[in-house]
Design a protein around this motif. Structure first.
Motif, PDB file in Angstrom:
ATOM      1  N   THR A  27       0.752  -1.798  -0.213  1.00 40.52           N
ATOM      2  CA  THR A  27       0.010  -0.271  -0.417  1.00 40.52           C
ATOM      3  C   THR A  27       0.827   1.316   0.435  1.00 40.52           C
ATOM      4  OG1 THR A  27      -0.414   0.032   2.791  1.00 40.52           O
ATOM      5  CG2 THR A  27      -1.854  -0.435   1.058  1.00 40.52           C
ATOM      6  N   HIS A  30      -0.112   3.764  -3.244  1.00 40.72           N
ATOM      7  CA  HIS A  30      -1.235   4.182  -2.446  1.00 40.72           C
ATOM      8  C   HIS A  30      -1.031   5.268  -1.232  1.00 40.72           C
ATOM      9  CE1 HIS A  30      -5.866   4.878  -2.025  1.00 40.72           C
ATOM     10  NE2 HIS A  30      -5.509   4.368  -0.675  1.00 40.72           N
ATOM     11  N   ARG A  31      -0.797   5.216  -0.715  1.00 34.55           N
ATOM     12  CA  ARG A  31      -0.303   6.351   0.733  1.00 34.55           C
ATOM     13  C   ARG A  31       0.336   7.646   0.261  1.00 34.55           C
ATOM     14  NH1 ARG A  31       2.136   3.847   4.089  1.00 34.55           N
ATOM     15  NH2 ARG A  31       2.787   1.660   3.302  1.00 34.55           N
ATOM     16  N   ARG A  33       0.691   8.456  -2.467  1.00 36.92           N
ATOM     17  CA  ARG A  33      -0.409  10.270  -3.523  1.00 36.92           C
ATOM     18  C   ARG A  33      -1.431  10.105  -2.801  1.00 36.92           C
ATOM     19  NH1 ARG A  33       0.286   4.981  -6.949  1.00 36.92           N
ATOM     20  NH2 ARG A  33      -0.966   3.594  -6.127  1.00 36.92           N
ATOM     21  N   THR A  39      -4.410  10.175  -7.817  1.00 37.28           N
ATOM     22  CA  THR A  39      -4.778   9.185  -7.752  1.00 37.28           C
ATOM     23  C   THR A  39      -3.859   8.657  -8.957  1.00 37.28           C
ATOM     24  OG1 THR A  39      -6.625  10.487  -9.216  1.00 37.28           O
ATOM     25  CG2 THR A  39      -6.691   9.769  -6.352  1.00 37.28           C
ATOM     26  N   HIS A  40      -4.190   7.232  -9.206  1.00 31.48           N
ATOM     27  CA  HIS A  40      -3.941   6.706  -9.833  1.00 31.48           C
ATOM     28  C   HIS A  40      -5.296   5.459  -9.974  1.00 31.48           C
ATOM     29  CE1 HIS A  40      -1.383   3.432 -12.043  1.00 31.48           C
ATOM     30  NE2 HIS A  40      -0.714   3.803 -12.038  1.00 31.48           N
ATOM     31  N   GLU A  43      -4.323   1.535  -9.770  1.00 32.20           N
ATOM     32  CA  GLU A  43      -3.773   1.184  -8.877  1.00 32.20           C
ATOM     33  C   GLU A  43      -4.040   1.290  -6.836  1.00 32.20           C
ATOM     34  OE1 GLU A  43       0.027   1.955  -7.898  1.00 32.20           O
ATOM     35  OE2 GLU A  43       1.210   0.964 -10.060  1.00 32.20           O
ATOM     36  N   ASP A  44      -5.017   2.308  -7.708  1.00 31.11           N
ATOM     37  CA  ASP A  44      -5.638   2.808  -6.560  1.00 31.11           C
ATOM     38  C   ASP A  44      -7.401   2.581  -6.015  1.00 31.11           C
ATOM     39  OD1 ASP A  44      -3.672   4.244  -5.410  1.00 31.11           O
ATOM     40  OD2 ASP A  44      -4.586   6.452  -6.808  1.00 31.11           O
ATOM     41  N   ARG A 229      -5.340  -6.622  -7.436  1.00 27.21           N
ATOM     42  CA  ARG A 229      -4.381  -5.741  -8.097  1.00 27.21           C
ATOM     43  C   ARG A 229      -4.785  -6.764  -9.309  1.00 27.21           C
ATOM     44  NH1 ARG A 229       0.157  -3.481  -4.855  1.00 27.21           N
ATOM     45  NH2 ARG A 229       1.570  -5.874  -5.676  1.00 27.21           N
TER      46      ARG A 229
END
Length: 286
Positions: A27, A30-31, A33, A39-40, A43-44, A229
């Motif tokens: 993670t 993600h964290r 970002r 955001t992605h 992946e998000d 994922r």
């Protein structure tokens, strides 16, 4: 009587620390970002679609029937689903009570898992669900450029037989796309329609693992997340969106070559998903 495994304090703490480190690694991007409010598109997705925070992945459970020595003096004693047990100072997941208090929800989850596992996988959808979500609409679900343009996207939908079997994909079809599906799907008949070749049914294994709470061992939870994922990557590569600037080459399912690649990867996901599904059923019912 349920067979129990006893883990000494140093053993289960080592398991827990390894799990937390792996979860944090999974993670981290993600964290980072999120901290920058970025955001992605690939992946998000799992954190927004399922609304499970990264902290959910960090919480390690041993699963039912595993005694954790010395755990009663830790914060785990405050976690829902654990009770004191022998030897003194130990904790164990109270599987019977957890199943009793969440009986309807868990029964529904197990029904979906078992019915999905009982069916032969179907591999003829070619990921058209993402295309059907943008068919004849000026408002696509994602702020990404269409690879073939609006008219090209519509033409692909019109040239394919829509065979979606997953309600949570079907419910996002545009009004013009929904009648094109072979079947009108509903939440009520979800267990009757799910099949193991479906990418979204494979992604949902992560959701079911989270819902299993302390009944689901930590390694299984992380395995379902990794699986979801990886599936999301193919889901978007085969979508009508152009993700090449993000580093994702398209799987052009409107071509024979793209269809062949999609099915090859879909079959591999179905095989992995079957093993994960079996492990989940065992964790939730044993």
């Amino acid at each position: 009587m349920t067979t129990r495994t006893v883990l000494r304090a140093e053993q289960w703490r080592e398991h827990e620390a390894r799990h937390v480190a792996l979860a944090d690694e999974l993670t981290a991007a993600h964290r980072a970002r999120a901290a920058r409010r970025r955001t992605h598109p690939v992946e998000d997705f799992l954190f927004t679609y399922y609304s499970y925070k990264p902290s959910v992945l960090r919480r390690w459970h041993p699963g039912a029937g595993v005694v954790l020595e010395g755990a009663a003096s830790t914060r785990r004693a405050e976690w829902r689903g654990y009770v004191p047990t022998e030897p003194a100072g130990a904790l164990v997941v109270d599987a019977e009570a957890y199943r009793a208090t969440r009986g309807t929800m868990l029964a529904n989850v197990v029904q979906i898992l078992e019915s999905t596992a009982s069916r032969a996988p179907a591999f003829g959808c070619f990921g058209m669900h993402e295309w059907a979500m943008v068919y004849r609409t000026p408002r696509p679900r994602h702020d990404l450029p269409p690879r073939l343009g609006a008219s090209g996207t519509d033409a692909v939908v019109e040239g394919h037989d829509l065979r979606c079997t997953h309600f949570d994909a079907f419910r996002f079809f545009t009004p013009d796309a929904a009648p094109r599906n072979r079947e009108v799907l509903s939440r009520d008949d979800q267990a009757e329609r799910e099949q193991p070749g479906c990418l979204h049914a494979g992604m949902d294994l992560y959701k079911w693992a989270v819902k299993g709470g302390p009944l689901v061992p930590g390694d299984l939870l992380l395995d379902t997340f990794r699986h979801a994922r990886a599936i999301r990557t193919l889901d978007m590569q085969a979508s009508p969106y152009d993700l090449r600037d993000w580093g994702y080459p398209p799987v052009a399912v409107e071509t024979a070559e793209g269809k062949a690649e999609y099915i090859r990867r879909q079959r591999a996901f179905a095989e992995t998903g079957a093993a994960l599904r079996e492990r989940l059923i065992a964790a939730l019912t044993s």
